[in-house]
Design an enzyme around this catalytic site. Structure first.
Site, PDB file in Angstrom:
ATOM      1  CB  CYS A 338      -5.243  29.034  41.219  1.00  0.00           C
ATOM      2  SG  CYS A 338      -4.502  29.457  42.623  1.00  0.00           S
ATOM      3  CG  HIS A 367      -4.391  26.220  45.671  1.00  0.00           C
ATOM      4  ND1 HIS A 367      -3.545  26.694  44.576  1.00  0.00           N
ATOM      5  CD2 HIS A 367      -4.142  25.252  46.385  1.00  0.00           C
ATOM      6  CE1 HIS A 367      -2.660  25.388  44.766  1.00  0.00           C
ATOM      7  NE2 HIS A 367      -2.976  24.578  45.690  1.00  0.00           N
TER       8      HIS A 367
END
Length: 402
Positions: A338, A367
């Protein structure tokens, strides 16, 4: 009439319930099983649509109750519909507003908001709100009268009104109006509410089919019945006999009976239509839902937890404000792809929360959403390759090892 959405089954799992497929909507495809990102008020909190797309999200769900109250469904319609209004070009969904009518919509002037605020685990607070507030909504055969959570003004939803509002909002997939019950309700009340939900389902469907929006919006009927096997099966059989474009499976069960209750339902639902399990987001629950044949799931947990500094990792959920992260220069999760983990350290994210900087909520939410979206995507790949059981065992053993 041809349905505006279609589901293609690609692979079934060894238990005959779990499956991987492709759900086609007017605004694109969803590769299932898939986690549905929640954008309650036509926005995913703390994130831009470009960020959400970059996470790998394929579909966003907005909330009918909230958009009806603010800014108003007619403004959303006049803006070109939900996708145009929020600058999201992919598939969209709206719930019926029923859950909020029976929780937030009946909480005005009570201490219910304090119940939610004081709940230790934010994932479960919505059900506690329902347990505390559902009896405060005024229910009759025609619909529900409730109060705005913001100013106490009185409003009314009927099945027809819910569909009318959802038509104006313009999502690709919408839900029939149902009665949201507490899992603690008695058998007698669950049965009474279920019969009312079935009558409302038929009215929702009739109203939808009588309007041109039915050619571009798929309507999903909701199966209810609490934790009672006979009621769940009865509801699944009746709702699946109606001409819905897909199916939602309502909550009103506890976590310990979820897998069993969902399995009762999915064994009876037609395989050629999509199934959405409402309000599920805990990683372990997602595995159970996929294993029992659900295609879509939505939950506010990843962004709600993220805004409070709680983040998912393969080793379990952690609070980034813990002292051990203050000088930790590793990413939230080593190996995570991410944006947050690719660019920032635990120490930096922890600093943002301590400094009360908004960017901390953004990074933690990025995230968390990436974690769940890609966890479910990995489940899909495991189904396609026949390795779901092994993947589940590895994840569960590590995530819940404590």
């Amino acid at each position: 009439m041809t349905s505006p959405i279609s589901f293609t089954l690609e692979q079934e799992g060894s238990n005959g319930l779990m499956r991987a497929g492709v759900l086609t909507t007017p605004h694109g495809v969803i590769h299932t099983p898939a986690f549905v990102t929640v954008g309650t008020k036509a926005t995913v909190k703390a994130l831009s649509p470009e960020m959400v797309k970059g996470l790998g999200a394929e579909v966003v769900l907005a909330n009918t109750y909230h958009l009806y109250l603010e800014p108003g469904h007619k403004l959303v319609r006049d803006s070109g519909g939900l996708g145009s209004f929020m600058n999201w070009s992919g598939p969209t969904m709206t719930d019926s507003g029923g859950f909020q009518v029976f929780s937030l919509g009946s909480a005005y002037g009570t201490s219910v908001s304090k119940v939610a605020k004081d709940t230790p685990d934010p994932v479960d607070d919505e059900q506690q709100v329902v347990d505390s507030a559902v009896k405060l909504a005024r229910i009759d055969e025609d619909g529900v009268t409730f109060k705005s959570y913001s100013d106490g003004s009185e409003h009314r939803f009927t099945p027809e009104r819910s569909i009318e509002i959802q038509h104006a909002i313009g999502a690709d997939m919408i839900f029939a109006f149902d009665e949201c019950t507490s899992p603690n309700a008695t058998y007698e009340y669950q049965k009474e509410a279920l019969e009312r939900t079935h009558r409302w389902a038929k009215r929702s469907l009739e109203y939808h089919k009588a309007h041109p929006e039915s050619e571009k919006q798929g309507l999903l009927g909701i199966v209810q019945g609490g934790r009672f096997e006979d009621l769940r099966k009865y509801s699944a059989e009746l709702i699946s006999s109606l001409d819905f474009d897909g199916f939602g499976i309502g909550g009103s069960f506890t976590k310990k009976d979820m897998d069993t209750a969902v399995g009762w339902v999915t064994r009876l639902l037609p395989k050629e239509k999509p199934r959405h399990l409402l309000g599920i987001g805990e990683p372990g629950d997602l595995f159970g839902a996929v294993e029992n044949g659900c295609d879509l799931f939505d939950c506010v947990a990843p962004t709600r937890l993220g805004r409070n500094g709680s983040v998912y990792t393969r080793d379990g959920r952690v609070n980034i404000l813990n002292a051990r992260f203050r000088e930790d220069l590793k990413p939230i999760e080593v190996g995570c792809g991410c944006y947050t983990c690719s660019n920032y350290s635990r120490a930096y994210v922890a600093h943002l929360f301590r400094a009360e900087e908004m960017f901390g909520a953004t990074l933690a939410s990025i995230h968390n959403l990436y974690f769940l979206i890609h966890l479910v995507r990995d489940m899909r790949e495991a189904i396609l390759h026949g390795t779901f059981a092994e993947m589940k065992q590895r994840f569960i053993t590590r995530y819940y090892k404590a």
